[in-house]
Design a protein around this motif. Sequence first.
Motif, PDB file in Angstrom:
ATOM      1  N   LYS A  32      11.397  10.358   5.078  1.00 15.71           N
ATOM      2  CA  LYS A  32      11.862   8.985   5.377  1.00 15.71           C
ATOM      3  C   LYS A  32      13.399   8.897   5.441  1.00 15.71           C
ATOM      4  N   LEU A  48       5.284  -4.092   5.817  1.00 18.19           N
ATOM      5  CA  LEU A  48       3.962  -4.741   5.875  1.00 18.19           C
ATOM      6  C   LEU A  48       3.164  -3.972   6.944  1.00 18.19           C
ATOM      7  N   ARG A  78      -5.369  -2.671   5.368  1.00 13.65           N
ATOM      8  CA  ARG A  78      -6.163  -2.118   6.457  1.00 13.65           C
ATOM      9  C   ARG A  78      -7.465  -2.912   6.497  1.00 13.65           C
ATOM     10  N   GLY A  99       7.311   2.470   6.590  1.00 18.12           N
ATOM     11  CA  GLY A  99       6.597   3.511   7.328  1.00 18.12           C
ATOM     12  C   GLY A  99       7.566   4.431   8.049  1.00 18.12           C
ATOM     13  N   PRO A 100       7.071   5.581   8.479  1.00 20.24           N
ATOM     14  CA  PRO A 100       7.937   6.557   9.156  1.00 20.24           C
ATOM     15  C   PRO A 100       8.546   6.028  10.457  1.00 20.24           C
ATOM     16  N   GLY A 140       0.840  -1.198   0.000  1.00 20.78           N
ATOM     17  CA  GLY A 140       0.000   0.000   0.000  1.00 20.78           C
ATOM     18  C   GLY A 140       0.873   1.246   0.000  1.00 20.78           C
ATOM     19  N   GLU A 181      -0.608   6.831  11.524  1.00 18.08           N
ATOM     20  CA  GLU A 181      -1.875   6.882  10.789  1.00 18.08           C
ATOM     21  C   GLU A 181      -1.834   5.960   9.591  1.00 18.08           C
ATOM     22  N   PRO A 182      -2.958   5.503   9.077  1.00 11.98           N
ATOM     23  CA  PRO A 182      -4.280   5.675   9.668  1.00 11.98           C
ATOM     24  C   PRO A 182      -4.493   4.721  10.847  1.00 11.98           C
ATOM     25  N   GLY A 201       6.782  -1.045   1.143  1.00 15.79           N
ATOM     26  CA  GLY A 201       7.029   0.348   1.498  1.00 15.79           C
ATOM     27  C   GLY A 201       7.543   0.349   2.927  1.00 15.79           C
TER      28      GLY A 201
HETATM   29  C1  6PG Z   1       0.611   2.217   6.765  1.00 14.85           C
HETATM   30  C2  6PG Z   1       1.364   2.805   5.607  1.00 14.85           C
HETATM   31  C3  6PG Z   1       2.572   1.959   5.247  1.00 14.85           C
HETATM   32  C4  6PG Z   1       3.130   2.335   3.918  1.00 14.85           C
HETATM   33  C5  6PG Z   1       4.395   3.062   4.149  1.00 14.85           C
HETATM   34  C6  6PG Z   1       4.974   3.573   2.843  1.00 14.85           C
HETATM   35  O1  6PG Z   1      -0.444   1.623   6.542  1.00 14.85           O
HETATM   36  O2  6PG Z   1       1.099   2.326   7.876  1.00 14.85           O
HETATM   37  O3  6PG Z   1       0.557   2.966   4.515  1.00 14.85           O
HETATM   38  O4  6PG Z   1       2.329   0.620   5.352  1.00 14.85           O
HETATM   39  O5  6PG Z   1       3.425   1.254   3.101  1.00 14.85           O
HETATM   40  O6  6PG Z   1       4.137   4.098   5.047  1.00 14.85           O
HETATM   41  O7  6PG Z   1       4.141   4.547   2.361  1.00 14.85           O
HETATM   42  P1  6PG Z   1       4.514   5.454   1.120  1.00 14.85           P
HETATM   43  O8  6PG Z   1       4.476   4.578  -0.084  1.00 14.85           O
HETATM   44  O9  6PG Z   1       3.436   6.472   1.105  1.00 14.85           O
HETATM   45  O10 6PG Z   1       5.876   5.961   1.403  1.00 14.85           O
END
Ligand code: 6PG
Length: 256
Positions: A209, A156, A70, A150-151, A37, A181-182, A148
């Motif tokens: 990031k 996953l 989600r 996350g921060p 996602g 979030e979310p 991806g």
């Molecule tokens: C979440 C995020 C996360 C996402 C990364 C990368 O659900 O916590 O959507 O899983 O994969 O944060 O997001 P970007 O592609 O926007 O950098």
Amino acid sequence: MVFADPDLLADAAAGRVADALAAAAAERGRADLATTGGSTPAALYVRLTSEPLRSRVPWAAVHVWWGDDRYVPRDHPLSNVFAVDEILLDEAHGVPIPVEHVHPWPAGRAIAEELGPAWCATTYAAEAREQVPLDPAGLPSFDLVLLGIGPDGHLLSVFPGSPAIGSDELALAIPAPTHIEPHLPRVTFNPSILDAAGAILAMVTGGAKAEVLARILDGPRLDPAASKGLPGQLARRGSASWLVDAAAGARLRSKG
Ligand code: 6PG
């Protein structure tokens, strides 16, 4: 690999996805992609629907899965399926992946019939085990896993200190995170799927990031199960390619 901007990153990522899918389809008549996602994959999906990549992939052989999602129906804008439905599978411009080859987490049904997130996870694990070739450890072996970061350094829906790490379950329901979030409940594969993956492609963009990416790739390896750990380090391995843009890669020690 550090790219000057997100567009160049998306070009390179899409080319790799197309090549991996085409190679798997040629080798075994089927390609299993576990996608992700976040905002980064949308640009990649656009490229896959356009030439030259569109014709490079035998789409009828492709199966699409999601590494996590989600706990919302697939037509919810925060569902990880939403961008695939909107772009990759768009009726007018999308690619011809057969509808029965698209494997979203059954969150919509779980919600509608009040079956719950745990049912959603267990059902998805069973579907993956039934359809995707298993490695000697019994893990589904996706040809390509997209990720991806996350921060907080998660991958996953495996957050720092996650019960998914070291769990025997292939898929798990994760309560809504409060720190990120979310704030929605999640369902996720166990990160052990990375052990069985043919290839892993992590995509990271944006200056927000930069620090966490440097800690993941250049910092000391931390226990991902610790609350201060970085699950993203589970993808710091030889089978993974990290494609990042210049902003995200700004603090990396070595920039290949
Ligand atoms: C979440 C995020 C996360 C996402 C990364 C990368 O659900 O916590 O959507 O899983 O994969 O944060 O997001 P970007 O592609 O926007 O950098």
